[in-house]
Write a protein that holds these residues in place. Sequence first.
Motif, short mmCIF file in Angstrom:
data_model
loop_
_atom_site.label_atom_id
_atom_site.label_comp_id
_atom_site.label_asym_id
_atom_site.label_seq_id
_atom_site.Cartn_x
_atom_site.Cartn_y
_atom_site.Cartn_z
N PRO A 8 -24.27 8.98 15.71
CA PRO A 8 -24.83 10.34 15.76
C PRO A 8 -26.11 10.42 16.58
O PRO A 8 -26.31 11.38 17.34
CB PRO A 8 -25.08 10.66 14.28
CG PRO A 8 -24.11 9.81 13.54
CD PRO A 8 -24.03 8.54 14.33
N GLN A 11 -25.23 10.16 20.22
CA GLN A 11 -24.61 11.40 20.64
C GLN A 11 -25.66 12.47 20.92
O GLN A 11 -25.62 13.15 21.96
CB GLN A 11 -23.64 11.87 19.56
CG GLN A 11 -22.83 13.10 19.91
CD GLN A 11 -21.82 13.43 18.82
OE1 GLN A 11 -21.91 12.95 17.69
NE2 GLN A 11 -20.84 14.23 19.14
N GLN A 12 -26.61 12.59 20.03
CA GLN A 12 -27.67 13.59 20.21
C GLN A 12 -28.51 13.28 21.44
O GLN A 12 -28.86 14.18 22.21
CB GLN A 12 -28.55 13.64 18.96
CG GLN A 12 -29.64 14.72 19.03
CD GLN A 12 -30.43 14.80 17.73
OE1 GLN A 12 -30.37 13.92 16.90
NE2 GLN A 12 -31.16 15.90 17.56
N GLU A 15 -26.50 14.13 24.64
CA GLU A 15 -26.41 15.59 24.79
C GLU A 15 -27.73 16.15 25.33
O GLU A 15 -27.73 17.01 26.22
CB GLU A 15 -26.06 16.24 23.46
CG GLU A 15 -24.62 15.96 23.01
CD GLU A 15 -24.33 16.54 21.64
OE1 GLU A 15 -25.28 17.04 20.99
OE2 GLU A 15 -23.15 16.52 21.22
N THR A 16 -28.84 15.65 24.81
CA THR A 16 -30.15 16.11 25.27
C THR A 16 -30.36 15.76 26.74
O THR A 16 -30.83 16.58 27.53
CB THR A 16 -31.27 15.48 24.42
OG1 THR A 16 -31.10 15.89 23.06
CG2 THR A 16 -32.64 15.89 24.92
#
Length: 450
Positions: A8, A11-12, A15-16
């Motif tokens: 997670p 993933q964050q 994405e950022t």
Amino acid sequence: MTQAFDAPAQQQLLETRAEEALALAKQLGADACEVGASVDQGVGVSVRLGEVETVELSRDQGIAVTVYVGMRKGSASSTDAGQASIRAAVEKAMAIARYTGEDPAAGLADAALMATDFPDLNVHHPWELSTEQAIEIALACESAGRGVEGITHSEGASLSTGEGVRVYANSHGFLGSQKGSRHSLSCMLIAQDGSGMQRDYDYTSARDPRQLQDPEAVGRQAAERTLRRLGGRRPRTGRFPVLFDPSLAAGLVGNLMGALAGGALYRQASFLCDRLGDPLFPDWFSLSERPMEVGAMASSPFDNEGVQTRNNCFIDRGRLESYMLSSYSARRLEMQTTGNAGGARNLRISAPLSAPQDLLQKMGRGVWVTELMGQGVNGVTGDYSRGATGFWVEDGKVQYPIEEFTIAGNLEQMFSGLVGIGNDTDTRGSIHTGSWLIDEMTVAGDQETR
């Protein structure tokens, strides 16, 4: 083991970084931009003759940026997802775009086609496995194979486990990400008799480690496959039916999909150019993809351009129903994308299935191929020629192992000459199929048929 993989958090972070790259590209004057980023982490161990040979801890990361300035395109990538590296990649992509030629087909996929449905496809199953546990599993696998009478040596057993995250974003406002895992175990063994040495292997692979075969079973199957090759001889030369083992039949499906790929089509480098609607297979055969199949090896709700994936039928009752297109290749062909940027996902066959023994009976006299060598496939003409090993079949029964021969034909003729498909479906990869029986191919072996 490596440091725990926090999917997670990764993933964050990706994405950022993708959103930052998009904003920077816009700031620097790009008309459009797309970003792909991924990070993978895993461990691999190999053992041989009861001893540890290698322990590999890996972590791979990459981010690729593509910008569009008018009809000009520039791309750059980095193995570092840090802000400074991403800025450098965007700036490099912009510099490249200023010097490339204009391409009317370049650009993002249509905004209206972006994926909006993101179900949980159950493809992320981390394996909490220590290095010591991984070694124990590999040792158990090899030991089971070496314990089979007749096995004289070993090339070892290997276990790999990994998980990762991929992210795709573009300036349409699309942002998609997916976590995934893959685990595998393999074993290769050697046997020897008066005719020489033979080797063979077996493996198991799955997204969920609970679906892997038992390690001892993999080892024993590798031993059985190896021992059955002892005493190999060259077959006769002539034209005979050929039965392809399931893993090799999957390769024939791969050859078909290569000929259906948009890149080959717009370059006029495929024997299936301008063939939509033509019969290629018997009318009992259909081939489609299932990209949203839960838990499957290639499942994804979006393709490499963010387009919503869908069930595509490529062969419908024997006829060529669809090509496999990205947005770029579709524009070059004046067609529509099929949501296949990055390839087809989870290919499935619809056909009557037969027991392998029934296919051998139908064959009567011919060749059962269990291994292929070389890359003798011409995508432009469809001509097919590969080195092979396998077994000679008489009266529907396996007689003896054969080696050092070549099988040759033409893919279009092979497809139309498909006689039957086995129910021995191999589900370890993204192409699920059983054995394929082809009515006739040229077998080049040792002596002329009498």
